[in-house]
Design a protein around this motif. Structure first.
Motif, PDB file in Angstrom:
ATOM      1  N   GLU A  86       0.907  -1.121  -0.155  1.00 48.07           N
ATOM      2  CA  GLU A  86      -0.076  -0.107  -0.096  1.00 48.07           C
ATOM      3  C   GLU A  86       0.880   1.150  -0.049  1.00 48.07           C
ATOM      4  OE1 GLU A  86      -1.604   1.766   3.061  1.00 48.07           O
ATOM      5  OE2 GLU A  86      -3.168   2.524   2.146  1.00 48.07           O
ATOM      6  N   LEU A  88       3.552   1.819  -1.290  1.00 48.43           N
ATOM      7  CA  LEU A  88       4.255   2.109  -2.807  1.00 48.43           C
ATOM      8  C   LEU A  88       3.383   2.977  -3.481  1.00 48.43           C
ATOM      9  CD1 LEU A  88       5.126  -1.654  -3.783  1.00 48.43           C
ATOM     10  CD2 LEU A  88       6.753   0.107  -2.717  1.00 48.43           C
ATOM     11  N   ALA A  89       2.080   3.198  -3.107  1.00 47.53           N
ATOM     12  CA  ALA A  89       1.239   3.690  -4.042  1.00 47.53           C
ATOM     13  C   ALA A  89       0.812   5.441  -3.643  1.00 47.53           C
ATOM     14  CB  ALA A  89      -0.358   3.078  -3.942  1.00 47.53           C
ATOM     15  N   SER A  90       0.574   6.388  -4.455  1.00 46.39           N
ATOM     16  CA  SER A  90       0.036   7.514  -4.493  1.00 46.39           C
ATOM     17  C   SER A  90      -1.282   7.467  -3.689  1.00 46.39           C
ATOM     18  CB  SER A  90       0.095   8.341  -5.772  1.00 46.39           C
ATOM     19  OG  SER A  90      -0.985   7.764  -6.368  1.00 46.39           O
ATOM     20  N   GLU A  92      -4.123   8.508  -4.889  1.00 43.31           N
ATOM     21  CA  GLU A  92      -5.173   8.118  -5.617  1.00 43.31           C
ATOM     22  C   GLU A  92      -5.014   6.732  -5.883  1.00 43.31           C
ATOM     23  OE1 GLU A  92      -5.340   9.422 -10.095  1.00 43.31           O
ATOM     24  OE2 GLU A  92      -4.987  11.202  -8.918  1.00 43.31           O
ATOM     25  N   GLU A  93      -3.821   6.183  -6.227  1.00 47.02           N
ATOM     26  CA  GLU A  93      -3.688   4.941  -6.453  1.00 47.02           C
ATOM     27  C   GLU A  93      -4.182   3.980  -5.426  1.00 47.02           C
ATOM     28  OE1 GLU A  93       0.481   4.787  -9.329  1.00 47.02           O
ATOM     29  OE2 GLU A  93       0.557   5.034  -7.132  1.00 47.02           O
ATOM     30  N   LYS A  94      -3.749   4.512  -4.063  1.00 42.75           N
ATOM     31  CA  LYS A  94      -4.267   3.639  -2.964  1.00 42.75           C
ATOM     32  C   LYS A  94      -5.690   3.410  -2.995  1.00 42.75           C
ATOM     33  CE  LYS A  94      -1.416   5.644   0.675  1.00 42.75           C
ATOM     34  NZ  LYS A  94      -0.005   5.017   0.609  1.00 42.75           N
ATOM     35  N   SER A  96      -7.616   2.986  -5.505  1.00 41.13           N
ATOM     36  CA  SER A  96      -7.975   1.917  -6.599  1.00 41.13           C
ATOM     37  C   SER A  96      -7.291   0.625  -6.143  1.00 41.13           C
ATOM     38  CB  SER A  96      -7.520   2.251  -8.050  1.00 41.13           C
ATOM     39  OG  SER A  96      -6.344   2.653  -8.109  1.00 41.13           O
ATOM     40  N   MET A  97      -6.169   0.533  -5.310  1.00 42.77           N
ATOM     41  CA  MET A  97      -5.718  -0.816  -4.910  1.00 42.77           C
ATOM     42  C   MET A  97      -6.682  -1.268  -4.016  1.00 42.77           C
ATOM     43  SD  MET A  97      -1.631   0.269  -4.812  1.00 42.77           S
ATOM     44  CE  MET A  97      -1.316  -1.027  -3.650  1.00 42.77           C
ATOM     45  N   LYS A  98      -7.467  -0.626  -3.240  1.00 45.00           N
ATOM     46  CA  LYS A  98      -8.058  -1.044  -1.791  1.00 45.00           C
ATOM     47  C   LYS A  98      -8.560  -2.246  -2.107  1.00 45.00           C
ATOM     48  CE  LYS A  98      -9.885   1.564   1.807  1.00 45.00           C
ATOM     49  NZ  LYS A  98     -10.824   2.576   2.220  1.00 45.00           N
TER      50      LYS A  98
END
Ligand SMILES: Cc1cc2nc3c(=O)[nH]c(=O)nc-3n(C[C@H](O)[C@H](O)[C@H](O)COP(=O)(O)O)c2cc1C
Length: 247
Positions: A86, A88-90, A92-94, A96-98
């Motif tokens: 988690e 590693l992500a920006s 915003e990316e966090k 969509s990774m959720k």
């Protein structure tokens, strides 16, 4: 049998250790050998916490109720960890990774990864004449362990691992026979009962003959007793509050 297979067959959990502590080099050797385990997609979804603070150790001992949580050559707590990914992500990316991070699939990935690293650690320890014992008992109060170790979101404690110089030599505990656990091509349980009965006898014999804590018991009775009592029912909600296993 080669030496590696002999070592595996010689495993027994060690619950009594001498006072001698592991050196920092030994701790590193064990952890790095553990890390050579296969890991799902190279995710390495685990963290290993070495407990050197005696107060934390004592509190973990209290939670577990087992003296060897405090008295050992070194104590590890093994965690499933998706927070590294988690992180590693920006922001915003966090978001969509959720959906992935919180899936049952990734819960399996992280717990399997953690188990593999730990079993490798145990084998490494045993190969240098140390003994070890997994400590699921720290989950007696998983929320308290979480607080004690200051675990962030996406990190959960799975179990402890006590390692040290053995101060007893328990007999090797028999396992279910090959025929009880092995299936060819498709799952077929129809002929398994005889092997379970054979194991009940073997385990009862082991309990009667071993050098300490003799008793009359067998596997069937142990399992029926164990699964009758609801245990650690707080784990499910805890895991979900840490964002694991939500869907
Ligand atoms: C995930 C896990 C958790 C365990 N937790 C405990 C524990 O809390 N306390 C303990 O004394 N043994 C614990 N054990 C050790 C098992 O009781 C032991 O491996 C099993 O009875 C077989 O005995 P052996 O390892 O001596 O062959 C645990 C083992 C595993 C794999």
């Amino acid at each position: 049998m080669n030496e590696t297979i002999q070592l595996l067959h010689n495993h027994r959990s060690i619950r009594k250790f001498s006072k001698e502590q592991l050196s920092k080099e030994m701790v590193r050797t064990i952890v790095e050998a553990g890390q050579r385990a296969s890991t799902s997609s190279n995710v390495m979804a685990y963290s290993i916490i070495g407990i050197t603070d005696i107060n934390i150790k004592k509190q973990l001992q209290k939670i577990s109720g087992q003296p060897y949580v405090e008295h050992n050559g070194y104590l590890f707590v093994i965690c499933a960890d998706l927070s590294r990914i988690e992180g590693l992500a920006s922001a915003e990316e966090k978001e969509s990774m959720k959906i992935n991070l919180e899936s049952t699939e990734q819960f399996i990935v992280a717990t399997v990864d953690a188990a593999l690293v730990t079993q490798n650690m145990v084998i490494a320890a045993e190969s240098i004449d140390l003994g070890a014992c997994f400590l699921g008992s720290i989950r007696n109060d998983i929320n308290q362990v979480d607080e004690l170790l200051e675990l962030p979101q996406y990190v959960i404690p799975l179990y402890g691992l006590a390692v040290g110089y053995p101060d007893h030599q328990p007999e090797v505990k028999p396992r279910l026979p090959f025929e009880a656990v092995f299936h060819e091509n498709t799952y077929d349980n129809s002929q398994k009962q005889q092997y379970i009965e054979a194991y009940d006898e073997a385990l009862n014999h082991y309990y009667q003959e071993r050098s300490t804590n003799n008793k009359l018991d067998n596997w069937t009775n142990q399992m029926l007793r164990k699964y009758h009592v609801p245990t650690r029912m707080d784990v499910a909600s805890y895991v979900q509050t840490k964002h694991f296993n939500k869907h």
